[in-house]
Design a protein around this motif. Structure first.
Motif, PDB file in Angstrom:
ATOM      1  N   PRO A  62      42.258  37.518  45.869  1.00 44.19           N
ATOM      2  CA  PRO A  62      43.148  36.813  46.809  1.00 44.19           C
ATOM      3  C   PRO A  62      43.592  37.689  47.981  1.00 44.19           C
ATOM      4  N   GLN A  63      43.562  39.014  47.810  1.00 45.18           N
ATOM      5  CA  GLN A  63      43.917  39.937  48.891  1.00 45.18           C
ATOM      6  C   GLN A  63      42.670  40.654  49.412  1.00 45.18           C
ATOM      7  N   ARG A  64      41.520  39.965  49.401  1.00 41.04           N
ATOM      8  CA  ARG A  64      40.249  40.621  49.696  1.00 41.04           C
ATOM      9  C   ARG A  64      40.176  41.241  51.088  1.00 41.04           C
ATOM     10  N   GLY A  76      39.116  46.642  51.744  1.00 46.00           N
ATOM     11  CA  GLY A  76      38.346  47.642  52.482  1.00 46.00           C
ATOM     12  C   GLY A  76      39.088  48.947  52.656  1.00 46.00           C
ATOM     13  N   GLY A  77      40.419  48.893  52.505  1.00 47.82           N
ATOM     14  CA  GLY A  77      41.214  50.115  52.549  1.00 47.82           C
ATOM     15  C   GLY A  77      41.660  50.516  53.944  1.00 47.82           C
ATOM     16  N   SER A 104      47.026  48.695  48.725  1.00 43.94           N
ATOM     17  CA  SER A 104      47.505  47.993  47.539  1.00 43.94           C
ATOM     18  C   SER A 104      46.942  48.629  46.275  1.00 43.94           C
ATOM     19  N   ALA A 105      47.546  48.285  45.137  1.00 43.52           N
ATOM     20  CA  ALA A 105      47.070  48.793  43.851  1.00 43.52           C
ATOM     21  C   ALA A 105      45.636  48.350  43.595  1.00 43.52           C
ATOM     22  N   LEU A 136      40.046  49.635  42.850  1.00 46.11           N
ATOM     23  CA  LEU A 136      38.681  49.202  43.154  1.00 46.11           C
ATOM     24  C   LEU A 136      37.849  50.351  43.717  1.00 46.11           C
ATOM     25  N   TRP A 137      38.394  51.108  44.654  1.00 45.62           N
ATOM     26  CA  TRP A 137      37.660  52.229  45.232  1.00 45.62           C
ATOM     27  C   TRP A 137      37.347  53.268  44.170  1.00 45.62           C
TER      28      TRP A 137
END
Length: 286
Positions: free
Chosen positions: A52-54, A58-59, A169-170, A175-176
């Protein structure tokens, strides 16, 4: 952070099961492959949870995201290796010098000033680690070195998480980290040719490693986002306590009196940080 500690301990049980399976159950899974499964599953979980926060995945601080990922990956390799060489409670406990290292780094790197009760809690927690320096009398030298290396690398990763929480975000941070760890460990396993196809039992445990790791990382990252690093790190001492209990129940590992005393001191450390820290930590200006 307490929920993250539970997940980290459960992850440790799953790692121990696949790295040193019961005799004749199935072939042991190499550390690199465990990292691959753990990171791959965690990547999927973090991507699904953060979808939902896609637009933010990407950072923002990409260089710091890569640095945090590589430091955390090195810590994870050392941690899993320590688990493969030591009893679960011993391996986990050795890595939990990291809260003390975080507290020492925070004033200089983050500009945070923790109340005196946090320092008292850290001192008591460190005493607990010291008491169980040799809790079973079976610590192997290289396993101890791996556990200590994991502790210092983890402290660097936790401080990086706190810095990153100001811009990302967390979900993005996890994810990274998971994606980079998946790529690096996948390349390592391919080069070494060390892949071991897991049977259904090992596959279930590997799935547990990934799911518990993803939950732990998301909750830990959130904890560092909303509170001072030194105080949050104290609650990480719950992980070795839970690991000792699970080691006895699930893996039939004896704790010994030193382990019992050390775990009790860690519980006291958590209580000090929780109930006596009436003074709010002073965060660094953003």
């Amino acid at each position: 952070m307490l929920a993250a500690s539970l997940c980290f301990a459960l992850m440790g049980v799953c790692v121990k099961f696949v790295a040193t399976p019961p005799r004749g159950a199935f072939p042991a899974i190499p550390v690199g492959e465990i990292v691959f499964w753990r990171s791959g599953i965690a990547t999927i979980v973090a991507l699904a949870a953060g979808w939902p926060q896609r637009s933010r995945l990407g950072g923002v601080s990409r260089r710091m995201l890569v640095t945090r990922s590589l430091v955390g990956l090195a810590s994870m390799y050392a941690y899993f290796f320590a688990i493969s060489r030591l009893k679960l409670g011993d391996a986990v406990l050795l890595t939990y010098l990291s809260p003390l290292v975080v507290a020492c780094m925070a004033p200089f790197v983050l500009g945070e000033k923790a109340p005196w009760t946090v320092w008292l809690a850290l001192a008591v927690g460190f005493a607990g680690v010291w008491v169980v320096e040799d809790p079973t009398g079976e610590l192997a030298g290289i396993g101890v070195l791996a556990g200590l290396a994991s502790a210092f690398l983890a402290a660097g990763a936790y401080v990086s998480v706190k810095l990153l929480s100001r811009t990302d975000s967390a979900f993005t941070i996890v994810l990274w980290f998971s994606a980079i760890a998946t790529i690096v460990s996948g390349v390592q396993v391919a080069i070494e040719g060390s892949w071991v196809t897991p049977d259904p039992r090992a596959l279930g445990a590997l799935a547990g490693v990934g799911v518990f790791a993803a939950g732990a990382q998301l909750m830990m990252t959130r904890a560092y986002t909303v509170s001072a690093a030194a105080r949050v790190s104290v609650f990480g001492y719950a992980t070795p306590v839970i690991a000792y209990v699970l080691g006895q129940i699930v893996l039939a590992e004896a704790i010994g009196w030193r382990g019992a005393v050390g775990c009790s001191l860690l519980v006291v450390a958590g209580a000090l940080a929780t109930f006596l820290s009436s003074e709010a930590p002073t965060p660094a200006p953003t």
